[in-house]
Every structure is written in structure tokens, then in C-alpha cells.
Enzyme design. Structure first.
Site, short mmCIF file in Angstrom:
data_model
loop_
_atom_site.label_atom_id
_atom_site.label_comp_id
_atom_site.label_asym_id
_atom_site.label_seq_id
_atom_site.Cartn_x
_atom_site.Cartn_y
_atom_site.Cartn_z
N CYS A 209 0.86 -1.19 0.00
CA CYS A 209 0.00 0.00 0.00
C CYS A 209 0.89 1.23 0.00
O CYS A 209 1.60 1.49 0.98
CB CYS A 209 -0.92 -0.02 1.22
SG CYS A 209 -2.06 1.37 1.29
N HIS A 210 0.86 1.98 -1.11
CA HIS A 210 1.75 3.13 -1.20
C HIS A 210 1.14 4.35 -1.90
O HIS A 210 1.69 5.44 -1.83
CB HIS A 210 3.02 2.74 -1.97
CG HIS A 210 2.78 2.52 -3.43
ND1 HIS A 210 2.21 1.36 -3.92
CD2 HIS A 210 2.99 3.32 -4.50
CE1 HIS A 210 2.12 1.44 -5.24
NE2 HIS A 210 2.57 2.62 -5.61
N ARG A 211 0.02 4.17 -2.60
CA ARG A 211 -0.53 5.27 -3.40
C ARG A 211 -0.96 6.43 -2.51
O ARG A 211 -1.48 6.25 -1.41
CB ARG A 211 -1.70 4.79 -4.25
CG ARG A 211 -1.29 3.88 -5.39
CD ARG A 211 -2.46 3.55 -6.31
NE ARG A 211 -2.04 2.64 -7.37
CZ ARG A 211 -1.50 3.04 -8.52
NH1 ARG A 211 -1.34 4.33 -8.76
NH2 ARG A 211 -1.13 2.16 -9.42
N ARG A 242 7.63 6.66 1.51
CA ARG A 242 6.72 7.80 1.56
C ARG A 242 5.79 7.75 2.77
O ARG A 242 5.45 8.78 3.35
CB ARG A 242 5.89 7.87 0.28
CG ARG A 242 4.90 9.04 0.24
CD ARG A 242 3.86 8.87 -0.86
NE ARG A 242 4.49 8.81 -2.17
CZ ARG A 242 4.25 7.85 -3.05
NH1 ARG A 242 3.42 6.87 -2.75
NH2 ARG A 242 4.83 7.85 -4.23
#
Length: 367
Positions: A209-211, A242
Site C-alpha cells: 500500500c503506497h498510493r 513515503r
């Protein structure tokens, strides 16, 4: 004289495709690899070149961070400088990152043909920044090399036909090749966020999960992690740089004990996790395909269908960043068709190179 091709990459999925295409391309062409630096963390970049034996980039532009406009503008300036120096016969780009669009724009302004691998993928909304990159890149490309038949249909609607070729997916090539090389020891090398060695449980779920749309608002990421926390086995979650801070804070605040936060992993470890996971939750276009390749049930936390081919029989389902929606989709019974493989035959790299050769042969005949 051997034709020169500049291949521009900048992010994890592009390194994976480069690993497969470059080894075939270099048998026929001189290749110059330009790395924009879009993924700058060692575990998001250097480790891929080292472990996948990808040719070291001749140029690393070191461009990362900033807004989409700032990043793309800097890339455009620096890629143009390299292209003016190298004078390639073609620029090869993969996928839909800022690096892809910047390279395509720099090339077309210099009248250098652009070959776009993974052309024609569409979500149907300009709210997604990658969609903008795809559309712009396709509309300045001379060759559109498509992974699946749905890409052909999208490009036809936009007026492309003669330049469109169905080649299959280099990601499928890579998944087959590197899965065959797994030796069973990959999962012993995972490191926690603090550098401690993590013992992988026998049964686990895999989360990526990075968006921005899922991580910039902590409540959304919390919902996703709350869903994983309530499952019957632990979840392995490699955390993107991020959103590392937010993930750590949520883990401490919520007291998660069923979610194992680890550093970003190499491609080989990632596909080992995919192959061994019970089920997969992701917001990655690449991981949802890899789940499909491995015949693992997948829930994709996105608002739009990215790869419709993976959605057959609900093998891959969209979910909102909502605990109950994710759990409901994970509990859905699915059935994989053993003979359904819409992503090609595992030899897309050879097809890509053959089409590039045909492109140059035709140009020489037309002169």
C-alpha cells in the site's frame, strides 16, 4: 552500424521490465540506460539492479521528490541533455510514471521515435496522475506495444491502429523467470523497519500500500491496516518510504500485533511473498498482476479497474479503503481458470525486440 536505443526508467516496475527486455535488446541494439532517480531509496532502486543483474545505468539523473510538475519538469530538462549528447535512434519507455512521460516528451521534441511498452492501459479518469502520463505518452509514441487485448481496444478508440502491437506483458516474463529461480530461502532475509531480522510465519497475508490516495489521509491507511489486523493470520507489509512514518505511528497508536512492518523488499522476495501468501491486498498495478500470475486471490484498494483481465471470476476485486469492504471482498470465494492467461506466453521481450527491428527495417525501406 548497430542502432542505438535509450531506455528510460525510474521506478520499481520499470526495473523489472528492463531486466527482461534489456537482455534480448542488447543482442540486436546498442542500449543506453537512463535512470531518472524517481525511486531513490536503496531498497526501491539499487537492490533491483544488483539482484536482478540489470545493466548498470549509464546515467543516473538523481531526480526525486517535489510535486508532479516539478519532478516532470526537471526530468524533461535533464533527459533532453542526455538525448542531445547520445543522439539515439529511438527512446524506449515503460508504463506510466513521470519518468515515462518526461522521456517521451523530450524525445518527440527532438524528433526521436518513442516506443511505449505497456501502451493502451486506461483507468478512465484524469484524476489519476498515471492516467495523464499514459495518455500523453501514447499520443507522442511511434510504437504502441500492448500487454493485453483491452489495451488494443482503448487505443482504437483514440484513433491508433497501425502502430499498435499485442506483445504480452514483460512482467509475466519476469514472474515466470524469477519464480523458477526461487530456492526457498528468500523469505529468511526480510528486515524490519529498524533493521532487525524478521521470521516469516508459515501462513500470512501480503499487503502492499503506497498510493497517495490511500496513504496521505491517515484514516484511510488506518482502515486498510485495521482490516489486515483482524485477519486469521499475520500480514507482511513492506512499507514504502513515503508512508513509513504514518504506518509506524498508526501501528503504535492502534496497538497492531498482527501486522509485520518491514522494509521495502527486492523483487525476488516480493514474488516469494506473493507465491506463499494466503491472499493479497494491494494498491499496486504490478502486484495485482503478480497475484493473478500466482493464482492468488487479490483485493485491490483502488477506485478504478487497472487490469480488467485479472477481474475474471472475482480473482481480483476492487475495494474502498474501508475495513468492512476489504474484509467482505477477502471472504468472497473465487475460482481461477487454469487455462486462462491473457498476459501472453512469457516471451513478450522477444516480441518487443522483433517489432523494434521491423520498425527500423521499414524506415530504411521507405527512405
Amino acid at each position: 552500424m548497430m542502432k542505438k536505443i535509450c531506455t528510460v526508467v525510474g521506478a520499481r516496475p520499470q526495473f523489472i521490465k528492463l531486466a527482461m527486455v534489456s537482455r534480448v535488446l542488447r543482442q540486436e541494439f546498442q542500449e543506453v540506460v537512463i535512470h531518472t532517480g524517481q525511486h531513490y531509496d536503496y531498497n526501491m532502486s539499487d537492490v533491483f539492479f544488483e539482484t536482478m543483474h540489470i545493466p548498470k545505468p549509464q546515467y543516473n539523473l538523481g531526480i526525486c521528490g517535489g510535486t508532479h510538475g516539478q519532478m516532470t519538469g526537471k526530468m524533461l530538462i535533464e533527459i533532453e541533455k542526455v538525448l542531445l549528447l547520445e543522439r539515439p535512434d529511438m527512446v524506449l519507455v515503460f508504463g506510466d510514471t513521470n519518468s515515462t512521460m518526461a522521456a517521451a516528451l523530450a524525445a518527440v521534441k527532438l524528433h526521436i521515435p518513442v516506443c511505449h511498452v505497456e501502451a493502451g492501459a486506461r483507468l478512465g479518469t484524469l484524476m489519476n496522475p498515471e492516467e495523464v502520463n499514459r495518455i500523453v505518452t501514447d499520443h507522442v509514441s511511434s510504437l504502441h506495444l500492448v500487454c493485453t487485448s483491452s489495451g488494443i481496444e482503448f487505443l482504437k478508440k483514440e484513433g491508433f491502429s497501425k502502430t499498435v502491437h499485442l506483445v504480452g506483458d514483460p512482467m509475466y516474463d519476469a514472474f515466470r523467470f524469477y519464480t523458477s529461480e526461487l530456492n526457498g530461502n528468500e523469505l529468511y532475509t526480510i528486515l524490519g523497519l529498524d533493521g532487525d531480522s524478521i521470521q516469516i510465519p508459515k501462513e500470512f497475508y501480503y499487503l502492499t500500500c503506497h498510493r497517495q490516495e490511500n496513504t496521505d489521509i491517515p484514516k484511510k491507511l488506518q482502515n486498510i491496516l485495521d482490516a489486515m489486523e483482524s485477519l486469521d493470520s499475520p500480514t507482511i507489509y513492506p512499507v514504502h518510504p513515503r508512508n513509513r512514518k504514518v504506518a509506524q505511528e498508526l501501528s503504535a497508536q492502534r496497538g497492531y500485533h498482527n501486522i509485520i512492518l518491514v522494509q521495502p523488499v527486492s523483487y525476488q522476495i516480493s514474488i516469494a511473498l506473493v507465491n506463499h501468501a494466503k491472499k493479497i491486498v494491494t494498491d499496486s498495478g504490478g502486484v495485482q498482476r503478480e497475484a493473478f500470475f500466482a493464482k492468488k486471490q487479490c483485493v485491490t484498494v483502488m477506485d478504478h479497474v487497472c487490469w480488467p483481465e485479472t477481474m475474471i471470476n472475482d480473482c481480483n476485486q476492487l475495494a474502498h479503503p474501508d475495513k468492512m469492504d476489504i474484509l467482505q471482498k477477502l471472504n468472497h470465494k473465487i475460482d481461477f481458470k487454469s487455462d486462462y492467461q491473457p498476459f501472453g506466453d512469457g516471451h513478450s521481450s522477444e516480441k518487443i525486440v522483433d517489432i523494434i527491428k521491423e520498425f527500423f527495417n521499414k524506415r530504411e525501406l521507405d527512405v
